[in-house]
Enzyme design. Structure first.
Site, mmCIF file in Angstrom:
data_model
loop_
_atom_site.group_PDB
_atom_site.id
_atom_site.type_symbol
_atom_site.label_atom_id
_atom_site.label_comp_id
_atom_site.label_asym_id
_atom_site.label_seq_id
_atom_site.Cartn_x
_atom_site.Cartn_y
_atom_site.Cartn_z
ATOM 1 N N SER A 138 104.217 -55.825 -26.380
ATOM 2 C CA SER A 138 105.372 -56.339 -26.509
ATOM 3 C C SER A 138 105.401 -57.980 -25.978
ATOM 4 C CB SER A 138 106.519 -55.865 -25.629
ATOM 5 O OG SER A 138 107.620 -56.568 -25.464
ATOM 6 N N TYR A 151 108.486 -52.263 -17.374
ATOM 7 C CA TYR A 151 108.210 -52.306 -18.928
ATOM 8 C C TYR A 151 107.068 -53.574 -19.155
ATOM 9 C CZ TYR A 151 109.181 -52.967 -23.843
ATOM 10 O OH TYR A 151 109.163 -52.964 -25.177
HETATM 11 P P1 NAI Z 1 112.743 -46.488 -30.636
HETATM 12 O O1 NAI Z 1 113.212 -46.022 -29.208
HETATM 13 O O2 NAI Z 1 113.610 -46.714 -31.693
HETATM 14 O O3 NAI Z 1 111.819 -45.431 -30.774
HETATM 15 C C1 NAI Z 1 110.820 -44.920 -29.839
HETATM 16 C C2 NAI Z 1 110.447 -43.509 -30.180
HETATM 17 O O4 NAI Z 1 109.720 -42.927 -29.157
HETATM 18 C C3 NAI Z 1 111.495 -42.439 -30.433
HETATM 19 O O5 NAI Z 1 111.395 -41.765 -31.429
HETATM 20 C C4 NAI Z 1 111.456 -41.551 -28.938
HETATM 21 O O6 NAI Z 1 111.900 -40.278 -29.451
HETATM 22 C C5 NAI Z 1 109.822 -41.780 -28.680
HETATM 23 N N1 NAI Z 1 109.666 -41.264 -27.527
HETATM 24 C C6 NAI Z 1 110.130 -41.618 -26.366
HETATM 25 N N2 NAI Z 1 109.667 -40.894 -25.503
HETATM 26 C C7 NAI Z 1 108.592 -40.242 -25.671
HETATM 27 C C8 NAI Z 1 107.709 -39.290 -25.298
HETATM 28 N N3 NAI Z 1 107.774 -38.986 -23.729
HETATM 29 N N4 NAI Z 1 106.860 -38.715 -26.057
HETATM 30 C C9 NAI Z 1 106.795 -38.844 -27.308
HETATM 31 N N5 NAI Z 1 107.618 -39.716 -27.940
HETATM 32 C C10 NAI Z 1 108.664 -40.381 -27.202
HETATM 33 O O7 NAI Z 1 111.850 -47.871 -30.174
HETATM 34 P P2 NAI Z 1 111.289 -48.927 -31.110
HETATM 35 O O8 NAI Z 1 112.047 -50.033 -30.801
HETATM 36 O O9 NAI Z 1 110.978 -48.328 -32.352
HETATM 37 O O10 NAI Z 1 109.862 -49.144 -30.154
HETATM 38 C C11 NAI Z 1 108.498 -48.779 -30.564
HETATM 39 C C12 NAI Z 1 107.561 -49.522 -29.705
HETATM 40 O O11 NAI Z 1 107.525 -50.903 -29.901
HETATM 41 C C13 NAI Z 1 107.712 -49.216 -28.161
HETATM 42 O O12 NAI Z 1 106.455 -49.191 -27.717
HETATM 43 C C14 NAI Z 1 108.372 -50.380 -27.694
HETATM 44 O O13 NAI Z 1 108.337 -50.642 -26.377
HETATM 45 C C15 NAI Z 1 107.777 -51.422 -28.683
HETATM 46 N N6 NAI Z 1 108.700 -52.717 -28.839
HETATM 47 C C16 NAI Z 1 109.894 -52.589 -29.356
HETATM 48 C C17 NAI Z 1 110.766 -53.889 -29.583
HETATM 49 C C18 NAI Z 1 111.924 -53.877 -30.261
HETATM 50 O O14 NAI Z 1 112.641 -54.736 -30.303
HETATM 51 N N7 NAI Z 1 112.570 -52.889 -31.144
HETATM 52 C C19 NAI Z 1 110.262 -54.996 -29.423
HETATM 53 C C20 NAI Z 1 108.898 -55.011 -28.553
HETATM 54 C C21 NAI Z 1 108.122 -54.080 -28.453
#
Ligand code: NAI
Length: 270
Positions: A138, A151
Site C-alpha cells: 500500500s 497496517y
Molecule cells: P476488501 O476488504 O474489499 O477485500 C479483502 C478481502 O480479504 C475480503 O474478501 C475478505 O473477506 C478477505 N479476508 C479478510 N480477512 C481474511 C482472512 N483472514 N483470510 C482470508 N481472506 C480474508 O479489500 P481491498 O480494498 O480489496 O484490499 C485488498 C488488498 O489491497 C489489501 O491487502 C489492502 O490492504 C490493499 N490495499 C487496498 C487499498 C484500497 O484503497 N482499497 C489501498 C491500498 C492497499
C-alpha cells in the site's frame, strides 16, 4: 487448452474488492483461478461469475492467519504459476488506542500471511516455467495517515519481505514483486467514504488524475507483473496511485490546486 498448459493463479482475499477483480481479469486471460477467502458467500459468487464468463475457477475457504489450513491447502496443489498475496484489512486506531491483540490480528492478516502463503506455495511454484509472487502492499507503507500503525508497519514489512524473497528465489527463476495501490474504490472503501462525505472532494483533490483508483487498475498491474513480458522485473514495489504519492505536501494542501493546473496554472498566476 489442457490442464497442464493452463496457467494457474492463487489469489488470497479474492471474494471482494481488488482480489475479486484480479480473479476475473486473470480468468479472462486464460488462467485457472484459485479464489481463497474466509467469505464463503461472496467467494462462491466470484467463482460462479468466472465460470459464467467462460473461465475456470475454484473457491477455497481459507483463513490466511491459519498456518495449518494454509499448509493443507497448498499440499493439494501440485503446480502453481502465480501467487497473489492480497488479503488485508485494518482498523483506524492510534498507537495508544490499539490493543496488542488487534495489532497482532492486523500483522497476522496483512504480513504473516504473505510469509506463510509464500512458504507453503513455493514447492508448487518451483514446478512452473514462469513462477511469480505478487504481494499487495500500500502507499501507506511509505506515505502514512494517522490511525494506521499496524497496517503501515505490515505494509512496510511486505515491501522488505518482497525484496528478501526476490533475492532468495531469483536463482530459481521465481520473481517476487509488490504492488502499492493508492485509494481504490471498492464496496468497503466506498462505504467508508459515504460516511465521511465532506472528505470526498478533498480526497479527490489529492489525486492528480482527478479520480480514485478502480480495482481493475490493480488487476491490470498484477497481470503485467505475472506475465513473461515482465520477466526481468524482480523485487520492485509498483506504485499504482495515479501519481498521488509523488506530490510535495505543499501541492496537496493548497485547496483547488489540481483544478487550477487543469485550467492552466501559470496563466492564472500572472
Ligand atoms: P476488501 O476488504 O474489499 O477485500 C479483502 C478481502 O480479504 C475480503 O474478501 C475478505 O473477506 C478477505 N479476508 C479478510 N480477512 C481474511 C482472512 N483472514 N483470510 C482470508 N481472506 C480474508 O479489500 P481491498 O480494498 O480489496 O484490499 C485488498 C488488498 O489491497 C489489501 O491487502 C489492502 O490492504 C490493499 N490495499 C487496498 C487499498 C484500497 O484503497 N482499497 C489501498 C491500498 C492497499
Amino acid at each position: 487448452m489442457n490442464a497442464i498448459e493452463q496457467k494457474t493463479v492463487f489469489i488470497t482475499g479474492a471474494a471482494n474488492g481488488i482480489g475479486r477483480s484480479m480473479a476475473i481479469q486473470f480468468a479472462e486471460e486464460g488462467y485457472f483461478v484459485f479464489i481463497a477467502d474466509i467469505d464463503v458467500d461472496n467467494g462462491k459468487l466470484v467463482e460462479q461469475r468466472v465460470i459464467d464468463g467462460g473461465g475456470s475457477a475454484k473457491f477455497i475457504r481459507l483463513d490466511v492467519r491459519d498456518e495449518q489450513a494454509i499448509k493443507k491447502v497448498f499440499n493439494t496443489i501440485s503446480h502453481l504459476d502465480v501467487l497473489v498475496n492480497n488479503a488485508g484489512m485494518t482498523y483506524a486506531k492510534s498507537v495508544e488506542d490499539l490493543p496488542a491483540s488487534e495489532w497482532n490480528t492486523i500483522i497476522d492478516l496483512c504480513l504473516q500471511s504473505v510469509f506463510l502463503c509464500s512458504k507453503y506455495a513455493l514447492p508448487a511454484l518451483k514446478k512452473s516455467e514462469h513462477p511469480s509472487i505478487i504481494n499487495m502492499a500500500s502507499i501507506n507503507a511509505f506515505c502514512v495517515s494517522p490511525g494506521l500503525p499496524a497496517y503501515s508497519a505490515a505494509k512496510g514489512g511486505i515491501i522488505s519481505l518482497t525484496k528478501q524473497m526476490a533475492v532468495e528465489y531469483g536463482a530459481q527463476n521465481i520473481r517476487v514483486n509488490a504492488i502499492s495501490p493508492g485509494f481504490i474504490l471498492t464496496e468497503q472503501t466506498e462505504r467508508a467514504l459515504k460516511e465521511h462525505e465532506s472528505e470526498w472532494e478533498m480526497t479527490l483533490e489529492c489525486y492528480p488524475l482527478g479520480r480514485l483508483g478502480k480495482p481493475e487498475d490493480i488487476a491490470y498491474a498484477a497481470l503485467f507483473l505475472a506475465d513473461d513480458k515482465a520477466g526481468f522485473i524482480n523485487g520492485i514495489n509498483l506504485v499504482v496511485d495515479g501519481g498521488m504519492s509523488v506530490q510535495a505536501v505543499g501541492a496537496v494542501i493548497k485547496p483547488g490546486l489540481r483544478s487550477r493546473w487543469k485550467e492552466g496554472f501559470f496563466k492564472l498566476e500572472k
